[in-house]
Design a protein around this motif. Structure first.
Motif, PDB file in Angstrom:
ATOM      1  N   LYS A  90       0.826  -1.203   0.000  1.00 31.03           N
ATOM      2  CA  LYS A  90       0.000   0.000   0.000  1.00 31.03           C
ATOM      3  C   LYS A  90       0.866   1.262   0.000  1.00 31.03           C
ATOM      4  CE  LYS A  90      -3.915  -2.229   2.312  1.00 31.03           C
ATOM      5  NZ  LYS A  90      -4.722  -2.317   3.542  1.00 31.03           N
ATOM      6  N   LEU A  91       1.964   1.231   0.753  1.00 26.91           N
ATOM      7  CA  LEU A  91       2.871   2.382   0.759  1.00 26.91           C
ATOM      8  C   LEU A  91       3.492   2.601  -0.617  1.00 26.91           C
ATOM      9  CD1 LEU A  91       4.804   2.015   4.146  1.00 26.91           C
ATOM     10  CD2 LEU A  91       3.136   3.778   3.541  1.00 26.91           C
ATOM     11  N   GLN A  92       3.902   1.517  -1.266  1.00 26.32           N
ATOM     12  CA  GLN A  92       4.524   1.625  -2.575  1.00 26.32           C
ATOM     13  C   GLN A  92       3.557   2.199  -3.603  1.00 26.32           C
ATOM     14  OE1 GLN A  92       5.654  -2.518  -2.633  1.00 26.32           O
ATOM     15  NE2 GLN A  92       7.823  -2.007  -2.561  1.00 26.32           N
ATOM     16  N   VAL A  93       2.319   1.732  -3.567  1.00 31.70           N
ATOM     17  CA  VAL A  93       1.326   2.230  -4.513  1.00 31.70           C
ATOM     18  C   VAL A  93       1.004   3.695  -4.239  1.00 31.70           C
ATOM     19  CG1 VAL A  93      -1.055   2.012  -5.295  1.00 31.70           C
ATOM     20  CG2 VAL A  93       0.319  -0.027  -4.936  1.00 31.70           C
ATOM     21  N   GLU A  94       0.847   4.053  -2.973  1.00 28.08           N
ATOM     22  CA  GLU A  94       0.543   5.447  -2.651  1.00 28.08           C
ATOM     23  C   GLU A  94       1.670   6.366  -3.086  1.00 28.08           C
ATOM     24  OE1 GLU A  94      -0.692   8.374   1.089  1.00 28.08           O
ATOM     25  OE2 GLU A  94      -0.322   6.243   1.457  1.00 28.08           O
ATOM     26  N   LEU A  95       2.926   5.915  -2.921  1.00 27.96           N
ATOM     27  CA  LEU A  95       4.062   6.718  -3.363  1.00 27.96           C
ATOM     28  C   LEU A  95       3.999   6.963  -4.866  1.00 27.96           C
ATOM     29  CD1 LEU A  95       6.776   8.087  -2.810  1.00 27.96           C
ATOM     30  CD2 LEU A  95       7.876   5.853  -3.107  1.00 27.96           C
ATOM     31  N   ALA A  96       3.704   5.913  -5.632  1.00 32.57           N
ATOM     32  CA  ALA A  96       3.603   6.068  -7.077  1.00 32.57           C
ATOM     33  C   ALA A  96       2.447   6.988  -7.457  1.00 32.57           C
ATOM     34  CB  ALA A  96       3.430   4.694  -7.734  1.00 32.57           C
ATOM     35  N   GLN A  97       1.326   6.867  -6.760  1.00 32.48           N
ATOM     36  CA  GLN A  97       0.178   7.729  -7.042  1.00 32.48           C
ATOM     37  C   GLN A  97       0.492   9.190  -6.754  1.00 32.48           C
ATOM     38  OE1 GLN A  97      -2.756   5.578  -4.615  1.00 32.48           O
ATOM     39  NE2 GLN A  97      -3.953   5.263  -6.465  1.00 32.48           N
ATOM     40  N   LEU A  98       1.137   9.446  -5.626  1.00 29.49           N
ATOM     41  CA  LEU A  98       1.469  10.824  -5.267  1.00 29.49           C
ATOM     42  C   LEU A  98       2.470  11.426  -6.234  1.00 29.49           C
ATOM     43  CD1 LEU A  98       1.700  10.472  -1.383  1.00 29.49           C
ATOM     44  CD2 LEU A  98      -0.080  11.671  -2.677  1.00 29.49           C
ATOM     45  N   ASP A  99       3.427  10.616  -6.662  1.00 31.49           N
ATOM     46  CA  ASP A  99       4.393  11.094  -7.647  1.00 31.49           C
ATOM     47  C   ASP A  99       3.698  11.470  -8.947  1.00 31.49           C
ATOM     48  OD1 ASP A  99       7.351  11.286  -8.526  1.00 31.49           O
ATOM     49  OD2 ASP A  99       6.489   9.955 -10.032  1.00 31.49           O
ATOM     50  N   HIS A 100       2.734  10.640  -9.357  1.00 28.50           N
ATOM     51  CA  HIS A 100       1.977  10.921 -10.581  1.00 28.50           C
ATOM     52  C   HIS A 100       1.078  12.139 -10.395  1.00 28.50           C
ATOM     53  CE1 HIS A 100      -0.089  10.067 -14.336  1.00 28.50           C
ATOM     54  NE2 HIS A 100      -1.253  10.033 -13.708  1.00 28.50           N
ATOM     55  N   LEU A 101       0.515  12.277  -9.194  1.00 27.35           N
ATOM     56  CA  LEU A 101      -0.427  13.363  -8.921  1.00 27.35           C
ATOM     57  C   LEU A 101       0.265  14.713  -8.820  1.00 27.35           C
ATOM     58  CD1 LEU A 101      -3.379  14.137  -8.027  1.00 27.35           C
ATOM     59  CD2 LEU A 101      -2.575  13.794  -5.687  1.00 27.35           C
ATOM     60  N   SER A 102       1.522  14.726  -8.392  1.00 26.82           N
ATOM     61  CA  SER A 102       2.207  15.994  -8.102  1.00 26.82           C
ATOM     62  C   SER A 102       2.255  16.934  -9.298  1.00 26.82           C
ATOM     63  CB  SER A 102       3.625  15.718  -7.597  1.00 26.82           C
ATOM     64  OG  SER A 102       4.374  15.026  -8.583  1.00 26.82           O
ATOM     65  N   SER A 103       2.255  16.389 -10.506  1.00 28.48           N
ATOM     66  CA  SER A 103       2.276  17.236 -11.698  1.00 28.48           C
ATOM     67  C   SER A 103       0.880  17.512 -12.220  1.00 28.48           C
ATOM     68  CB  SER A 103       3.102  16.560 -12.797  1.00 28.48           C
ATOM     69  OG  SER A 103       2.510  15.333 -13.181  1.00 28.48           O
ATOM     70  N   ARG A 104      -0.152  17.025 -11.528  1.00 26.84           N
ATOM     71  CA  ARG A 104      -1.520  17.142 -12.031  1.00 26.84           C
ATOM     72  C   ARG A 104      -2.461  17.788 -11.016  1.00 26.84           C
ATOM     73  NH1 ARG A 104       0.755  13.241 -15.008  1.00 26.84           N
ATOM     74  NH2 ARG A 104      -0.214  12.713 -17.010  1.00 26.84           N
ATOM     75  N   LEU A 105      -1.924  18.487 -10.032  1.00 32.24           N
ATOM     76  CA  LEU A 105      -2.773  19.090  -9.005  1.00 32.24           C
ATOM     77  C   LEU A 105      -3.677  20.177  -9.560  1.00 32.24           C
ATOM     78  CD1 LEU A 105      -0.437  19.302  -5.896  1.00 32.24           C
ATOM     79  CD2 LEU A 105      -2.464  17.908  -6.185  1.00 32.24           C
ATOM     80  N   VAL A 106      -3.305  20.733 -10.712  1.00 35.73           N
ATOM     81  CA  VAL A 106      -4.115  21.813 -11.264  1.00 35.73           C
ATOM     82  C   VAL A 106      -5.329  21.275 -12.006  1.00 35.73           C
ATOM     83  CG1 VAL A 106      -2.178  23.383 -11.491  1.00 35.73           C
ATOM     84  CG2 VAL A 106      -2.712  21.836 -13.374  1.00 35.73           C
ATOM     85  N   ARG A 107      -5.431  19.933 -12.140  1.00 31.90           N
ATOM     86  CA  ARG A 107      -6.492  19.377 -12.961  1.00 31.90           C
ATOM     87  C   ARG A 107      -7.847  19.451 -12.262  1.00 31.90           C
ATOM     88  NH1 ARG A 107      -9.196  15.382 -12.317  1.00 31.90           N
ATOM     89  NH2 ARG A 107      -7.793  14.399 -10.824  1.00 31.90           N
ATOM     90  N   GLY A 108      -8.714  20.283 -12.800  1.00 29.59           N
ATOM     91  CA  GLY A 108     -10.112  20.258 -12.393  1.00 29.59           C
ATOM     92  C   GLY A 108     -10.390  20.668 -10.970  1.00 29.59           C
ATOM     93  N   TRP A 109      -9.477  21.357 -10.299  1.00 26.75           N
ATOM     94  CA  TRP A 109      -9.727  21.743  -8.916  1.00 26.75           C
ATOM     95  C   TRP A 109     -10.388  23.113  -8.883  1.00 26.75           C
ATOM     96  CZ3 TRP A 109      -8.407  18.606  -4.712  1.00 26.75           C
ATOM     97  CH2 TRP A 109      -7.706  17.460  -5.041  1.00 26.75           C
ATOM     98  N   SER A 110     -11.556  23.179  -8.273  1.00 28.02           N
ATOM     99  CA  SER A 110     -12.311  24.430  -8.252  1.00 28.02           C
ATOM    100  C   SER A 110     -12.004  25.274  -7.026  1.00 28.02           C
ATOM    101  CB  SER A 110     -13.819  24.117  -8.274  1.00 28.02           C
ATOM    102  OG  SER A 110     -14.168  23.336  -7.142  1.00 28.02           O
ATOM    103  N   HIS A 111     -11.190  24.737  -6.103  1.00 30.50           N
ATOM    104  CA  HIS A 111     -10.987  25.431  -4.834  1.00 30.50           C
ATOM    105  C   HIS A 111      -9.591  26.043  -4.738  1.00 30.50           C
ATOM    106  CE1 HIS A 111      -9.325  21.424  -4.345  1.00 30.50           C
ATOM    107  NE2 HIS A 111      -8.557  21.916  -3.388  1.00 30.50           N
ATOM    108  N   LEU A 112      -8.954  26.297  -5.864  1.00 28.55           N
ATOM    109  CA  LEU A 112      -7.568  26.749  -5.817  1.00 28.55           C
ATOM    110  C   LEU A 112      -7.442  28.270  -5.875  1.00 28.55           C
ATOM    111  CD1 LEU A 112      -5.833  24.057  -8.025  1.00 28.55           C
ATOM    112  CD2 LEU A 112      -6.281  24.085  -5.581  1.00 28.55           C
ATOM    113  N   ASP A 113      -8.465  28.990  -5.418  1.00 25.81           N
ATOM    114  CA  ASP A 113      -8.350  30.447  -5.336  1.00 25.81           C
ATOM    115  C   ASP A 113      -7.350  30.820  -4.261  1.00 25.81           C
ATOM    116  OD1 ASP A 113     -10.303  30.704  -7.233  1.00 25.81           O
ATOM    117  OD2 ASP A 113     -11.924  30.682  -5.738  1.00 25.81           O
ATOM    118  N   ARG A 114      -6.695  31.975  -4.446  1.00 27.06           N
ATOM    119  CA  ARG A 114      -5.695  32.405  -3.473  1.00 27.06           C
ATOM    120  C   ARG A 114      -6.378  32.764  -2.149  1.00 27.06           C
ATOM    121  NH1 ARG A 114      -0.600  33.861  -3.444  1.00 27.06           N
ATOM    122  NH2 ARG A 114      -0.397  33.642  -5.688  1.00 27.06           N
TER     123      ARG A 114
END
Length: 432
Positions: A121-145
């Motif tokens: 589970k740790l290994q998979v979560e690490l891979a997911q977070l690594d993949h997610l780190s470049s995609r945080l801007v995708r479709g997030w509506s709450h990213l106002d300053r």
């Protein structure tokens, strides 16, 4: 935290792009991946494309075609058989108004569903977070300053303070912190694995690792060789967490057999990095059993893909024994093939019914054995334990009782094993 996984049973439209240089990129494999992720394919659109479009990967015409399809079908997400850049993924989601997953995201979803142990589970979560780190801007509506503090503390000027941390920056920081914590935990796992490997090395226990394209029958073969009960399913990545079992080999004695995750075309680098501690069981092995689906029309391409991953994890120099599995589907017979020097290079087996198991065990023993000799040893009556050890190794070819109660044993055995067994613990000398 941030891992917005699709729900099991979600309906998916598949988009398959056949490129000129990829024979393994098939719609069948994409459908198998989707089903393995617990999703339901409702359609598949295919296209030939030499180079990906920089903005949408597929170009405006194909985007319009997908939009028309979605207008007539109930669909939850769109899945591509290739990797998408963060920009391409974002543009497609805006154009299609649907969740979009690329190949890496799809494989990560499968791994997330299959992980059972804490390490997995740790290994998979690490891979997911690594993949997610470049995609945080995708479709997030709450990213106002967010606004800063009131600035009304002692010595502060009136009015609002400076701009605070953006939600995006906060998310990125939280992801970064979580990655550091997971890496710290996995480093401890890696240290433990190294400690276990050193222990096996000191005990002169050989390690054999299974490797191969996913769904080649590695786990079925593992169960046959070790009389184990590893999960076996006819689906991709059925085995995720590594499993080690004792393997009894003729002449050699006990060894360790490791079953690891299967490989696949374009296995995500983030997964290779996250599973490096697990995959070191392959790179540090004395022998790799490269299991091949002999009945697959793409077996040559699959062999090449597996060798590419082995090279990536530093296992390209580890000796390989090719195991062509599923010979029963070819109406063939189990057999051993040797090269011009007489070295075993291929074994044809059927893991489903165990055909060829004994041939494979003999081939493994031959490949990892050291200086096997035939010799005669006289064992005294008081050395019954030594006699038993020879039989445990399967090294006894013949034994002849002597008049004085001793036994003359004709053996086929490794020289190192013979020295180890016959060493008298009291005198340090070998038995006669």
């Amino acid at each position: 935290m941030f891992l917005d996984r699709p729900k099991s049973g979600s309906k998916a439209l598949l988009v398959h792009i056949q490129k000129y240089n990829s024979e393994l990129a098939t719609t069948d494999e994409l459908k198998e991946l989707v089903r393995s992720a617990g999703l339901v394919p409702v359609g598949c659109l295919s296209s030939n494309r030499r180079y990906p479009h920089p903005g949408t990967f597929i170009g405006g015409g194909k985007v319009d075609e997908i939009t028309e399809f979605l207008a007539d079908q109930t669909c939850d997400l769109v899945i591509f058989g290739d990797d998408l850049s963060p920009t391409q993924e974002r543009n497609l989601e805006q154009a299609l108004d649907k969740r979009v997953l690329g190949r890496t995201g799809l494989i990560l979803e499968i791994f997330a569903r299959r992980a059972r142990t804490h390490e997995g589970k740790l290994q998979v979560e690490l891979a997911q977070l690594d993949h997610l780190s470049s995609r945080l801007v995708r479709g997030w509506s709450h990213l106002d300053r967010q606004r800063g503090g009131s600035g009304r503390g002692a010595g502060a000027s009136s009015g609002l303070g400076g701009a605070g941390e953006t939600q995006l920056e906060a998310d990125q920081r939280m992801v970064s912190d979580r990655i550091k914590r997971i890496n710290s935990r996995l480093s401890k796992v890696q240290s433990q694995r190294e400690h276990n490997r050193r222990g096996r090395t000191r005990s002169d226990v050989k390690t054999i690792s299974l490797a191969g394209y996913t769904n080649a029958g590695k786990s079925t073969l593992f169960n046959q060789l070790c009389t184990a009960d590893v999960l076996v399913e006819n689906q991709l990545f059925a085995t995720l967490d590594p499993t080690l079992r004792k393997l009894e080999l003729p002449v050699i004695g006990n060894a360790v057999l490791a079953d690891t995750v299967g490989f696949i075309r374009q296995l995500p680098h983030s997964l290779v990095d996250a599973f490096r501690a697990t995959l070191e069981e392959v790179s540090q092995a004395d022998l790799i059993l490269h299991v091949v689906d002999a009945a697959s029309p793409l077996r040559s391409e699959q062999i090449s893909e597996v060798n590419m991953v082995l090279e990536e994890i530093g296992a390209e120099a580890t000796p390989q024994l090719m195991v062509y599995n599923k010979v029963d589907l070819l109406d063939g017979e189990p057999e051993i093939e040797r090269n011009a020097q007489g070295v075993v290079t291929k074994v044809w087996v059927s893991s489903i019914d165990g055909a060829g198991k004994e041939l494979l065990l003999e081939a493994i023993a031959e490949r990892i054995g050291e200086a096997v000799i035939e010799t005669n040893v006289t064992v005294r009556p008081e050395d019954g334990r030594i006699r038993a050890q020879f039989f445990e190794l399967g090294a006894v070819l013949q034994e002849i009782p002597c008049e004085d109660g001793s036994v003359e044993m004709h053996l086929r055995i490794q020289e190192s094993s013979l020295r180890k067994i016959t060493r008298d613990k009291r005198t340090g000398q070998s038995v006669p």
